[in-house]
Design a protein around this motif. Structure first.
Motif, PDB file in Angstrom:
ATOM      1  N   LYS A 230       2.020 -14.855   4.389  1.00  0.00           N
ATOM      2  CA  LYS A 230       0.889 -13.912   3.882  1.00  0.00           C
ATOM      3  C   LYS A 230       1.447 -12.901   3.005  1.00  0.00           C
ATOM      4  O   LYS A 230       2.665 -12.522   3.078  1.00  0.00           O
ATOM      5  CB  LYS A 230      -0.018 -13.527   4.869  1.00  0.00           C
ATOM      6  CG  LYS A 230      -0.872 -14.632   5.620  1.00  0.00           C
ATOM      7  CD  LYS A 230      -1.614 -14.022   6.544  1.00  0.00           C
ATOM      8  CE  LYS A 230      -2.562 -14.990   7.211  1.00  0.00           C
ATOM      9  NZ  LYS A 230      -3.643 -14.488   8.169  1.00  0.00           N
ATOM     10  N   PRO A 231       0.778 -12.336   1.996  1.00  0.00           N
ATOM     11  CA  PRO A 231       1.190 -11.149   0.975  1.00  0.00           C
ATOM     12  C   PRO A 231       1.731 -10.098   1.808  1.00  0.00           C
ATOM     13  O   PRO A 231       1.266  -9.843   3.035  1.00  0.00           O
ATOM     14  CB  PRO A 231       0.193 -10.940   0.386  1.00  0.00           C
ATOM     15  CG  PRO A 231      -0.842 -12.166   0.417  1.00  0.00           C
ATOM     16  CD  PRO A 231      -0.515 -12.621   1.572  1.00  0.00           C
ATOM     17  N   ASN A 232       2.654  -9.609   1.191  1.00  0.00           N
ATOM     18  CA  ASN A 232       3.393  -8.236   1.877  1.00  0.00           C
ATOM     19  C   ASN A 232       2.823  -7.049   1.215  1.00  0.00           C
ATOM     20  O   ASN A 232       2.962  -7.217  -0.110  1.00  0.00           O
ATOM     21  CB  ASN A 232       4.935  -8.154   2.021  1.00  0.00           C
ATOM     22  CG  ASN A 232       5.586  -9.330   2.847  1.00  0.00           C
ATOM     23  OD1 ASN A 232       4.967  -9.466   4.144  1.00  0.00           O
ATOM     24  ND2 ASN A 232       6.623  -9.901   2.478  1.00  0.00           N
ATOM     25  N   TYR A 233       2.179  -6.052   1.647  1.00  0.00           N
ATOM     26  CA  TYR A 233       1.939  -4.806   1.153  1.00  0.00           C
ATOM     27  C   TYR A 233       2.912  -3.890   0.771  1.00  0.00           C
ATOM     28  O   TYR A 233       3.995  -3.699   1.774  1.00  0.00           O
ATOM     29  CB  TYR A 233       0.765  -4.113   2.010  1.00  0.00           C
ATOM     30  CG  TYR A 233      -0.541  -4.961   1.976  1.00  0.00           C
ATOM     31  CD1 TYR A 233      -1.490  -4.855   0.842  1.00  0.00           C
ATOM     32  CD2 TYR A 233      -0.841  -5.811   3.052  1.00  0.00           C
ATOM     33  CE1 TYR A 233      -2.698  -5.600   1.169  1.00  0.00           C
ATOM     34  CE2 TYR A 233      -1.951  -6.411   2.954  1.00  0.00           C
ATOM     35  CZ  TYR A 233      -2.910  -6.428   2.026  1.00  0.00           C
ATOM     36  OH  TYR A 233      -4.198  -7.268   2.153  1.00  0.00           O
ATOM     37  N   MET A 234       3.004  -3.280  -0.276  1.00  0.00           N
ATOM     38  CA  MET A 234       4.104  -2.391  -0.930  1.00  0.00           C
ATOM     39  C   MET A 234       3.411  -1.031  -1.354  1.00  0.00           C
ATOM     40  O   MET A 234       2.054  -0.984  -1.874  1.00  0.00           O
ATOM     41  CB  MET A 234       4.753  -2.891  -1.807  1.00  0.00           C
ATOM     42  CG  MET A 234       5.568  -4.045  -1.363  1.00  0.00           C
ATOM     43  SD  MET A 234       6.527  -4.783  -2.720  1.00  0.00           S
ATOM     44  CE  MET A 234       8.207  -3.908  -2.085  1.00  0.00           C
ATOM     45  N   VAL A 235       4.043   0.254  -1.131  1.00  0.00           N
ATOM     46  CA  VAL A 235       3.499   1.361  -1.711  1.00  0.00           C
ATOM     47  C   VAL A 235       4.237   1.775  -2.824  1.00  0.00           C
ATOM     48  O   VAL A 235       5.678   1.696  -2.875  1.00  0.00           O
ATOM     49  CB  VAL A 235       3.374   2.491  -0.550  1.00  0.00           C
ATOM     50  CG1 VAL A 235       4.705   2.825  -0.095  1.00  0.00           C
ATOM     51  CG2 VAL A 235       2.787   3.647  -1.332  1.00  0.00           C
ATOM     52  N   GLY A 236       3.663   2.087  -3.738  1.00  0.00           N
ATOM     53  CA  GLY A 236       4.259   2.485  -5.173  1.00  0.00           C
ATOM     54  C   GLY A 236       4.297   4.023  -5.451  1.00  0.00           C
ATOM     55  O   GLY A 236       3.200   4.690  -5.256  1.00  0.00           O
ATOM     56  N   THR A 237       5.493   4.377  -6.010  1.00  0.00           N
ATOM     57  CA  THR A 237       5.682   5.880  -6.245  1.00  0.00           C
ATOM     58  C   THR A 237       5.909   5.780  -7.753  1.00  0.00           C
ATOM     59  O   THR A 237       6.857   4.789  -8.175  1.00  0.00           O
ATOM     60  CB  THR A 237       6.519   6.548  -5.366  1.00  0.00           C
ATOM     61  OG1 THR A 237       7.578   5.840  -5.279  1.00  0.00           O
ATOM     62  CG2 THR A 237       5.751   6.764  -4.046  1.00  0.00           C
ATOM     63  N   PHE A 238       5.580   6.756  -8.590  1.00  0.00           N
ATOM     64  CA  PHE A 238       6.120   6.994 -10.055  1.00  0.00           C
ATOM     65  C   PHE A 238       7.050   7.874 -10.382  1.00  0.00           C
ATOM     66  O   PHE A 238       6.959   9.248  -9.392  1.00  0.00           O
ATOM     67  CB  PHE A 238       4.771   7.177 -10.837  1.00  0.00           C
ATOM     68  CG  PHE A 238       3.980   5.815 -11.080  1.00  0.00           C
ATOM     69  CD1 PHE A 238       4.173   4.664 -11.851  1.00  0.00           C
ATOM     70  CD2 PHE A 238       2.885   5.602  -9.972  1.00  0.00           C
ATOM     71  CE1 PHE A 238       3.496   3.567 -12.079  1.00  0.00           C
ATOM     72  CE2 PHE A 238       2.194   4.306 -10.267  1.00  0.00           C
ATOM     73  CZ  PHE A 238       2.354   3.510 -11.118  1.00  0.00           C
ATOM     74  N   LYS A 239       8.059   7.928 -11.070  1.00  0.00           N
ATOM     75  CA  LYS A 239       8.881   8.953 -11.519  1.00  0.00           C
ATOM     76  C   LYS A 239       9.091   8.631 -13.177  1.00  0.00           C
ATOM     77  O   LYS A 239       9.838   7.531 -13.357  1.00  0.00           O
ATOM     78  CB  LYS A 239      10.254   8.694 -10.741  1.00  0.00           C
ATOM     79  CG  LYS A 239      11.119   9.855 -11.226  1.00  0.00           C
ATOM     80  CD  LYS A 239      12.533   9.812 -10.545  1.00  0.00           C
ATOM     81  CE  LYS A 239      12.230  10.379  -9.002  1.00  0.00           C
ATOM     82  NZ  LYS A 239      13.668  10.396  -8.223  1.00  0.00           N
ATOM     83  N   GLU A 240       8.615   9.475 -13.845  1.00  0.00           N
ATOM     84  CA  GLU A 240       8.410   9.188 -15.079  1.00  0.00           C
ATOM     85  C   GLU A 240       8.298   7.876 -15.749  1.00  0.00           C
ATOM     86  O   GLU A 240       6.978   7.142 -15.318  1.00  0.00           O
ATOM     87  CB  GLU A 240       9.943   9.552 -15.814  1.00  0.00           C
ATOM     88  CG  GLU A 240      10.264  11.283 -15.646  1.00  0.00           C
ATOM     89  CD  GLU A 240      11.570  11.537 -16.199  1.00  0.00           C
ATOM     90  OE1 GLU A 240      12.429  10.507 -16.527  1.00  0.00           O
ATOM     91  OE2 GLU A 240      11.988  12.689 -16.002  1.00  0.00           O
ATOM     92  N   ASN A 241       9.051   6.845 -16.158  1.00  0.00           N
ATOM     93  CA  ASN A 241       8.883   5.702 -16.434  1.00  0.00           C
ATOM     94  C   ASN A 241       9.347   4.662 -15.496  1.00  0.00           C
ATOM     95  O   ASN A 241       9.329   3.408 -16.008  1.00  0.00           O
ATOM     96  CB  ASN A 241       9.576   5.319 -17.850  1.00  0.00           C
ATOM     97  CG  ASN A 241      10.825   5.004 -17.920  1.00  0.00           C
ATOM     98  OD1 ASN A 241      11.503   5.833 -17.109  1.00  0.00           O
ATOM     99  ND2 ASN A 241      11.380   4.354 -18.809  1.00  0.00           N
TER     100      ASN A 241
END
Length: 350
Positions: free
Chosen positions: A168-179
């Motif tokens: 099944k799909p794995n969930y991930m958390v995303g964080t941004f730093k500039e581009n």
């Protein structure tokens, strides 16, 4: 489609920004997302909102998490009801009740009766909230009663960890730093809802009261010796009812582990955010490569087709379609220099 129409479609859906995607290594500690259901996002549980959680606890094996949040007992608060509920929780915890509801396997701790020969007098009976003669005193001296633990002054949120499953799909958390977009794998998601532990405590005291009244009318049954009959215990079954029963027993026996909570505005929280949710030395990160071409990818995600008799149709003959190059270096190369059979599948930093 006319070229003018294609240009119009592209103009209606322009690319507004591009990001290099990175995947951080697996963390030694589990990362969970706590979702507070029915809680407005503009009212987070923080120190700034005067609702910083006072305690967070977890049962790692059974996956239960509870969060205690302070209540404002000085505004829109029924003091008498708050004292009754607070006393019910205090008394049941005094009996040894460590958890309530499903986190306790729905088990209730009952007071032990000293009815063995020579055991002495029995322990004083446990009073329910309605029978407690001290309620009026606690309400009259409310602040003092609150400091001594007689008032329900916290709201408990609880839930069970939803972990990823194979296939099944794995969930991930995303964080941004500039581009840059950094993705970190989640250990699970927890949907927290308000728990009614105080009502479970009131019901538990009521069960004790009814049991006490029945014993006073019929008399307590003295402990008697029982015959010992050896039996052969079969292995635990795998039916849904048996699995659920085993899980409930394990959840009841498991002890809470308390977690340390840091407010989001503390330097410790910012340090953990930078240290755990971003890939270090991103320019030197290894690049990902596709393991299949376009036709193989479409075959993998397509549902199997069948004919009118329900038989599976033979897979269409695969053609050696060229692999699309989406690497960063391809943007700098003129289109005329690219070969149709180019096999470079580099996708850029991921």
């Amino acid at each position: 489609m006319p070229a003018a129409a294609i240009v119009t479609i592209e103009d209606d859906d322009p690319v507004v920004s591009e990001y290099d995607v990175f995947i951080t290594p697996d963390l030694e500690q589990q990362l969970y997302i706590l979702q507070y259901m029915n809680r407005p996002p503009e009212q987070p549980f923080t120190e700034a909102m005067r609702s910083r959680p006072s305690e967070v606890r977890i049962k790692e094996e059974s996956g239960f998490i509870e969060v205690d949040v302070p209540l404002n007992i000085h505004q829109n608060y029924n003091r008498r009801t708050g004292v009754k509920w607070g006393e019910a929780v205090r008394k049941t915890k005094g009996l040894g009740q460590k958890a309530y509801g499903i986190a306790a396997g729905f088990e209730k701790v009952m007071p032990r009766a000293n009815n063995r020969p020579g055991a002495g007098s029995e322990a004083p009976p446990v009073q329910t909230a309605d029978e407690d003669d001290n309620i009026d005193e606690y309400v009259a001296n409310f602040e003092d009663a609150n400091e001594k633990g007689h008032v329900l002054n916290t709201q408990t949120w609880g839930g069970q960890i939803i972990k990823g499953e194979t296939g099944k799909p794995n969930y991930m958390v995303g964080t941004f730093k500039e581009n840059e977009l950094h993705l970190t794998k989640l250990g699970g998601i927890v949907q927290l809802r308000t728990q009614f532990n105080h009502l479970n405590a009131v019901e538990q005291l009521d069960v004790i009261r009814r049991k006490r009244e029945k014993e006073s009318q019929e008399g307590a049954k003295p402990a008697e010796p029982r015959a010992f009959l050896p039996t052969v215990k079969r292995n635990a079954g795998d039916t849904s009812a048996e699995v659920t029963q085993q899980f409930m027993k394990a959840a009841s026996a498991e002890k809470w582990s308390k977690l340390r909570f840091y407010d989001e505005d503390l330097d410790t929280s910012f340090g953990a955010y930078e240290d755990r949710l971003f890939l270090k030395d991103a320019p030197q990160a290894a690049k990902l490569h596709a393991s299949m071409n376009n036709a193989q990818f479409l075959d993998a995600i397509s549902a199997p087709s069948t004919d009118k008799h329900g038989k599976k149709k033979p897979a269409p003959k695969r053609h050696n379609h060229p692999v699309i190059d989406i690497s960063d270096s391809s943007d700098d190369e003129p289109a005329s220099n690219k070969s149709e059979s180019q096999k470079d599948t580099t996708q850029g930093p991921s």
